[in-house]
Design a protein around this motif. Structure first.
Motif, PDB file in Angstrom:
ATOM      1  N   ALA A  98      -9.581  10.355  -6.506  1.00  0.00           N
ATOM      2  CA  ALA A  98      -9.836  10.680  -7.914  1.00  0.00           C
ATOM      3  C   ALA A  98      -9.528   9.499  -8.832  1.00  0.00           C
ATOM      4  CB  ALA A  98      -9.002  11.892  -8.339  1.00  0.00           C
ATOM      5  N   LEU A  99      -8.618   8.623  -8.392  1.00  0.00           N
ATOM      6  CA  LEU A  99      -8.280   7.417  -9.163  1.00  0.00           C
ATOM      7  C   LEU A  99      -8.871   6.156  -8.529  1.00  0.00           C
ATOM      8  CD1 LEU A  99      -4.520   8.190  -9.967  1.00  0.00           C
ATOM      9  CD2 LEU A  99      -6.535   8.551 -11.436  1.00  0.00           C
ATOM     10  N   SER A 100      -9.675   6.330  -7.501  1.00  0.00           N
ATOM     11  CA  SER A 100     -10.316   5.220  -6.783  1.00  0.00           C
ATOM     12  C   SER A 100      -9.305   4.177  -6.306  1.00  0.00           C
ATOM     13  CB  SER A 100     -11.369   4.539  -7.667  1.00  0.00           C
ATOM     14  OG  SER A 100     -12.380   5.446  -8.008  1.00  0.00           O
ATOM     15  N   CYS A 101      -8.212   4.671  -5.713  1.00  0.00           N
ATOM     16  CA  CYS A 101      -7.226   3.717  -5.204  1.00  0.00           C
ATOM     17  C   CYS A 101      -6.429   4.315  -4.057  1.00  0.00           C
ATOM     18  CB  CYS A 101      -6.291   3.249  -6.311  1.00  0.00           C
ATOM     19  SG  CYS A 101      -5.118   4.490  -6.865  1.00  0.00           S
ATOM     20  N   SER A 102      -5.796   3.428  -3.321  1.00  0.00           N
ATOM     21  CA  SER A 102      -4.837   3.790  -2.283  1.00  0.00           C
ATOM     22  C   SER A 102      -3.584   2.977  -2.520  1.00  0.00           C
ATOM     23  CB  SER A 102      -5.377   3.475  -0.879  1.00  0.00           C
ATOM     24  OG  SER A 102      -6.459   4.322  -0.560  1.00  0.00           O
ATOM     25  N   THR A 103      -2.447   3.568  -2.175  1.00  0.00           N
ATOM     26  CA  THR A 103      -1.187   2.843  -2.276  1.00  0.00           C
ATOM     27  C   THR A 103      -0.529   2.826  -0.909  1.00  0.00           C
ATOM     28  OG1 THR A 103      -0.003   4.836  -2.940  1.00  0.00           O
ATOM     29  CG2 THR A 103      -0.817   3.419  -4.699  1.00  0.00           C
ATOM     30  N   PHE A 104       0.034   1.678  -0.580  1.00  0.00           N
ATOM     31  CA  PHE A 104       0.690   1.482   0.704  1.00  0.00           C
ATOM     32  C   PHE A 104       2.095   0.973   0.407  1.00  0.00           C
ATOM     33  CE2 PHE A 104      -3.822   0.461   0.961  1.00  0.00           C
ATOM     34  CZ  PHE A 104      -4.254   1.359   1.931  1.00  0.00           C
ATOM     35  N   TYR A 105       3.096   1.698   0.871  1.00  0.00           N
ATOM     36  CA  TYR A 105       4.490   1.307   0.652  1.00  0.00           C
ATOM     37  C   TYR A 105       5.022   0.724   1.942  1.00  0.00           C
ATOM     38  CZ  TYR A 105       4.082   4.064  -3.577  1.00  0.00           C
ATOM     39  OH  TYR A 105       3.684   4.552  -4.799  1.00  0.00           O
ATOM     40  N   MET A 106       5.474  -0.513   1.861  1.00  0.00           N
ATOM     41  CA  MET A 106       5.982  -1.195   3.044  1.00  0.00           C
ATOM     42  C   MET A 106       7.390  -1.707   2.775  1.00  0.00           C
ATOM     43  SD  MET A 106       2.600  -3.184   4.484  1.00  0.00           S
ATOM     44  CE  MET A 106       3.246  -3.341   6.143  1.00  0.00           C
ATOM     45  N   GLY A 107       8.118  -1.908   3.860  1.00  0.00           N
ATOM     46  CA  GLY A 107       9.473  -2.432   3.752  1.00  0.00           C
ATOM     47  C   GLY A 107      10.052  -2.608   5.138  1.00  0.00           C
ATOM     48  N   PHE A 108      11.329  -2.941   5.165  1.00  0.00           N
ATOM     49  CA  PHE A 108      12.004  -3.170   6.437  1.00  0.00           C
ATOM     50  C   PHE A 108      12.726  -1.900   6.855  1.00  0.00           C
ATOM     51  CE2 PHE A 108      11.573  -7.324   4.425  1.00  0.00           C
ATOM     52  CZ  PHE A 108      10.922  -7.998   5.437  1.00  0.00           C
ATOM     53  N   ALA A 109      12.326  -1.347   7.983  1.00  0.00           N
ATOM     54  CA  ALA A 109      12.931  -0.131   8.520  1.00  0.00           C
ATOM     55  C   ALA A 109      12.716  -0.115  10.026  1.00  0.00           C
ATOM     56  CB  ALA A 109      12.304   1.112   7.893  1.00  0.00           C
ATOM     57  N   TYR A 153      -4.366  -0.815  -3.805  1.00  0.00           N
ATOM     58  CA  TYR A 153      -5.744  -1.251  -3.543  1.00  0.00           C
ATOM     59  C   TYR A 153      -6.684  -0.411  -4.383  1.00  0.00           C
ATOM     60  CZ  TYR A 153     -10.192  -0.998  -0.982  1.00  0.00           C
ATOM     61  OH  TYR A 153     -11.514  -0.961  -0.627  1.00  0.00           O
ATOM     62  N   LYS A 154      -7.417  -1.066  -5.266  1.00  0.00           N
ATOM     63  CA  LYS A 154      -8.435  -0.383  -6.060  1.00  0.00           C
ATOM     64  C   LYS A 154      -9.747  -0.508  -5.305  1.00  0.00           C
ATOM     65  CE  LYS A 154      -5.988  -0.749 -10.331  1.00  0.00           C
ATOM     66  NZ  LYS A 154      -6.083  -0.750 -11.766  1.00  0.00           N
ATOM     67  N   TYR A 155     -10.335   0.627  -4.983  1.00  0.00           N
ATOM     68  CA  TYR A 155     -11.522   0.673  -4.129  1.00  0.00           C
ATOM     69  C   TYR A 155     -12.600  -0.294  -4.615  1.00  0.00           C
ATOM     70  CZ  TYR A 155      -9.463   5.101  -2.492  1.00  0.00           C
ATOM     71  OH  TYR A 155      -8.631   6.072  -1.992  1.00  0.00           O
ATOM     72  N   GLY A 156     -13.136  -1.038  -3.667  1.00  0.00           N
ATOM     73  CA  GLY A 156     -14.251  -1.927  -3.943  1.00  0.00           C
ATOM     74  C   GLY A 156     -13.883  -3.377  -4.159  1.00  0.00           C
ATOM     75  N   THR A 157     -12.607  -3.662  -4.426  1.00  0.00           N
ATOM     76  CA  THR A 157     -12.238  -5.067  -4.683  1.00  0.00           C
ATOM     77  C   THR A 157     -12.438  -5.939  -3.447  1.00  0.00           C
ATOM     78  OG1 THR A 157      -9.908  -4.581  -4.205  1.00  0.00           O
ATOM     79  CG2 THR A 157     -10.590  -4.536  -6.518  1.00  0.00           C
ATOM     80  N   ASP A 158     -12.349  -5.351  -2.273  1.00  0.00           N
ATOM     81  CA  ASP A 158     -12.515  -6.113  -1.039  1.00  0.00           C
ATOM     82  C   ASP A 158     -13.974  -6.450  -0.736  1.00  0.00           C
ATOM     83  OD1 ASP A 158     -12.837  -3.348  -0.712  1.00  0.00           O
ATOM     84  OD2 ASP A 158     -12.389  -3.430   1.428  1.00  0.00           O
ATOM     85  N   THR A 159     -14.904  -5.714  -1.312  1.00  0.00           N
ATOM     86  CA  THR A 159     -16.321  -5.955  -1.026  1.00  0.00           C
ATOM     87  C   THR A 159     -17.089  -6.524  -2.215  1.00  0.00           C
ATOM     88  OG1 THR A 159     -16.836  -3.647  -1.577  1.00  0.00           O
ATOM     89  CG2 THR A 159     -16.406  -4.162   0.751  1.00  0.00           C
ATOM     90  N   ASP A 160     -16.468  -6.560  -3.368  1.00  0.00           N
ATOM     91  CA  ASP A 160     -17.113  -7.063  -4.585  1.00  0.00           C
ATOM     92  C   ASP A 160     -17.078  -8.594  -4.569  1.00  0.00           C
ATOM     93  OD1 ASP A 160     -17.909  -7.843  -7.128  1.00  0.00           O
ATOM     94  OD2 ASP A 160     -16.602  -6.439  -8.186  1.00  0.00           O
TER      95      ASP A 160
END
Length: 184
Positions: free
Chosen positions: A60-71, A98-105
């Protein structure tokens, strides 16, 4: 060289004693916008050793979020509800948005990394046991360096050009002292 308009006493006076109501506040995460999650997720896991802690896809917001860290892998719950609760209590994560489409634009040039004018964001830092060993590993893996270490930290670049300081806790006081830092 410009001289600071602040002195140590003034800095200390600007920092208030934390209000008791903030005693359970933590620094949960810092967010970086990324162009291509394939490159970013590979870099932060394979090169820096971070793990995926939590991810959310929000069409709905055209994005994905990925949370990374040391674990440790065994500390990350498998159950989604438990994982969300566990993740919500962590500190020191990085959110990659990641806002959808930035990788292919083809016309999208990427995000500002803070290292050119107008300056702003500087870098994130990762502490390693031995800078020289880490630098050798990064060289073997073809990591781009922003600055190789002279007598202190190294700075590498991630796929979006963000700088990552590679430092070792044991030599921080020595390095700051050599630069004439006034420690408080």
């Amino acid at each position: 060289m410009a001289k600071s308009s602040l002195n140590i006493d003034e800095v200390q006076s600007l920092c208030a004693e934390p209000d008791p109501s903030t005693k359970d506040y933590i620094s949960h995460h810092t967010m970086l916008l990324i162009k291509d999650p394939r490159k970013t997720l590979d870099f932060y896991s394979r090169i820096l050793g971070m793990r995926m802690l939590y991810e959310a896809h929000v069409p709905a917001l055209s994005c994905s979020t990925f949370y990374m860290g040391f674990a440790k892998a065994e500390d990350i719950p498998k159950d989604k509800a438990k994982k969300l609760e566990w993740w919500s209590m962590l500190s020191g994560c990085i959110e990659f948005r990641y806002k959808y489409g930035t990788d292919t634009d083809k016309s999208f040039k990427g995000y500002h990394n803070g290292q050119s004018d107008p300056r702003g964001f500087g870098h994130i830092a990762v502490r390693v046991p031995n800078i020289d060993d880490a630098v050798k590993r990064f060289e073997l893996l073809g990591v781009e360096f922003a600055e190789k270490p002279k007598q202190g930290p190294a700075y590498i670049k991630d796929p979006d050009g963000y700088w990552i300081e590679i430092c070792s806790g044991g030599n921080a006081v020595k390095i700051l002292s050599e630069y004439g830092s006034q420690l408080s």
